[in-house]
Design a protein around this motif. Sequence first.
Motif, PDB file in Angstrom:
ATOM      1  N   TYR A  63       0.838  -1.208   0.000  1.00 16.85           N
ATOM      2  CA  TYR A  63       0.000   0.000   0.000  1.00 16.85           C
ATOM      3  C   TYR A  63       0.864   1.246   0.000  1.00 16.85           C
ATOM      4  CZ  TYR A  63      -3.101   3.714   1.476  1.00 16.85           C
ATOM      5  OH  TYR A  63      -3.787   4.906   1.534  1.00 16.85           O
ATOM      6  N   ASP A 110      -5.188   8.441   4.030  1.00 13.16           N
ATOM      7  CA  ASP A 110      -4.135   7.451   4.215  1.00 13.16           C
ATOM      8  C   ASP A 110      -4.715   6.235   4.927  1.00 13.16           C
ATOM      9  OD1 ASP A 110      -1.917   5.945   4.840  1.00 13.16           O
ATOM     10  OD2 ASP A 110      -0.722   7.626   5.594  1.00 13.16           O
ATOM     11  N   LEU A 111      -4.860   5.127   4.195  1.00  9.10           N
ATOM     12  CA  LEU A 111      -5.490   3.936   4.764  1.00  9.10           C
ATOM     13  C   LEU A 111      -4.585   3.202   5.741  1.00  9.10           C
ATOM     14  CD1 LEU A 111      -7.319   2.440   1.645  1.00  9.10           C
ATOM     15  CD2 LEU A 111      -8.251   3.891   3.458  1.00  9.10           C
ATOM     16  N   SER A 112      -3.330   3.609   5.853  1.00 11.71           N
ATOM     17  CA  SER A 112      -2.459   2.999   6.856  1.00 11.71           C
ATOM     18  C   SER A 112      -2.687   3.594   8.244  1.00 11.71           C
ATOM     19  CB  SER A 112      -0.988   3.160   6.459  1.00 11.71           C
ATOM     20  OG  SER A 112      -0.598   4.532   6.500  1.00 11.71           O
ATOM     21  N   LEU A 160      -9.116   5.101  10.624  1.00 14.01           N
ATOM     22  CA  LEU A 160     -10.137   5.818   9.859  1.00 14.01           C
ATOM     23  C   LEU A 160     -11.327   6.157  10.739  1.00 14.01           C
ATOM     24  CD1 LEU A 160     -10.385   3.876   6.463  1.00 14.01           C
ATOM     25  CD2 LEU A 160      -8.873   5.757   7.078  1.00 14.01           C
ATOM     26  N   ILE A 220      -9.213   4.718  -5.355  1.00 15.55           N
ATOM     27  CA  ILE A 220      -8.040   3.957  -4.930  1.00 15.55           C
ATOM     28  C   ILE A 220      -7.461   3.256  -6.157  1.00 15.55           C
ATOM     29  CG2 ILE A 220      -9.490   1.987  -4.199  1.00 15.55           C
ATOM     30  CD1 ILE A 220      -7.193   1.481  -2.072  1.00 15.55           C
ATOM     31  N   ALA A 260      -7.531   7.707  -1.889  1.00 14.09           N
ATOM     32  CA  ALA A 260      -7.118   6.777  -0.833  1.00 14.09           C
ATOM     33  C   ALA A 260      -5.820   6.067  -1.166  1.00 14.09           C
ATOM     34  CB  ALA A 260      -8.225   5.768  -0.572  1.00 14.09           C
ATOM     35  N   ALA A 307      -8.267  -2.970   1.560  1.00 17.64           N
ATOM     36  CA  ALA A 307      -8.483  -1.528   1.433  1.00 17.64           C
ATOM     37  C   ALA A 307      -9.934  -1.215   1.077  1.00 17.64           C
ATOM     38  CB  ALA A 307      -7.545  -0.964   0.363  1.00 17.64           C
ATOM     39  N   ARG A 333     -12.281  -1.739   4.043  1.00 18.97           N
ATOM     40  CA  ARG A 333     -12.185  -0.649   5.015  1.00 18.97           C
ATOM     41  C   ARG A 333     -12.986   0.575   4.555  1.00 18.97           C
ATOM     42  NH1 ARG A 333      -6.885   1.434   7.243  1.00 18.97           N
ATOM     43  NH2 ARG A 333      -8.231   1.976   8.993  1.00 18.97           N
ATOM     44  N   LEU A 334     -12.887   0.896   3.271  1.00 17.05           N
ATOM     45  CA  LEU A 334     -13.635   2.044   2.756  1.00 17.05           C
ATOM     46  C   LEU A 334     -15.133   1.821   2.916  1.00 17.05           C
ATOM     47  CD1 LEU A 334     -11.578   2.800  -0.484  1.00 17.05           C
ATOM     48  CD2 LEU A 334     -11.639   4.187   1.606  1.00 17.05           C
TER      49      LEU A 334
END
Length: 323
Positions: A2, A33-35, A38, A49, A93, A113, A116-117
């Motif tokens: 990612y 930033d998905l790391s 959220l 993404i 993202a 990913a 999560r969204l």
Amino acid sequence: MYQPPDAGRWTGRVDSVSDERAFRLHQRIRLLDLSQPLETAAERAAAFIGFACDEGVRRNQGRQGAKEAPAAVKAALARLPWHLPEGAAAYDAGDVVCVDGHLEQSQAELGIAIARLLQHNMAPIVIGGGHETAYGHYLGVREALGTDARLGILNIDAHFDLRPYDDGPTSGTMFRQILDQDDRVSYFCLGIQRLGNTAALFADAETYRCRYMLEDELTAGSIEAAYEQIEKFAADHDAVMLTICMDAISAAAAPGVSAPSPFGLAPSLARALIRRIVSHPKTISVDLCEVNPLLDEGGKTVALAAAFCMEALLHFQRLQPRR
């Protein structure tokens, strides 16, 4: 695998710094930033993404270069005017990148990913990558929905992508993979070309009970017939995901793809289908695949892909004002 979003991709002309009616997407995009942890989106939100991968295309003996598409398409999106309704938001993202040919791992990362969204109330718009993107997209949608939900996959494509995967997955196997492992999924493909699929693949489509409409049916017939079939398909499912393969489009309009189609769909027809599908309340996510910037002519395939992504953003039913 990612990579967080790069603000440098989101630049372009500035007509005004204060009048929002003159803004373009680069002036309204938010970075996500998905790391990092959220928060569930309070507003009506969608997130782009990227999936920087064409390993599936390489394995499928196609023309490589689609891994360059997320950067190119995001840069083209940045320059488009902002027309989203008040209260809607768009995020970048970042990207999932396939490293050292590890296709299956990168698809799993993309699935994480996307899940999560969706779990944080954001509608994913995935920019591939080869069409192997669709398998990672599916993994994320299934994770977010749970195992019991009936999922419909709508694919705008010249090819069934139902090839056997005895030697491993490619950009031509993902829908067979999905149907083999998930009995709560149905598949409907719009734009199938007889010259792009063997008789064996048509037989496989029948075996897997796939619904499809041929390219010439769409081109010569009434768009209302396609709309009717889309509505019937959606009615049978709890949620729908849309995947768009740019090789469904006529090569005159989209030359920069892995497998160009001389008898493909007109962009206006594909746009009408995209608008109809994403405006359905059951549609929760979209991916767009097979743009190859290295083989494009004058950037027109990248520009068309960006326009399709923007059409999805503008017409997502989930982003419209609540009544």
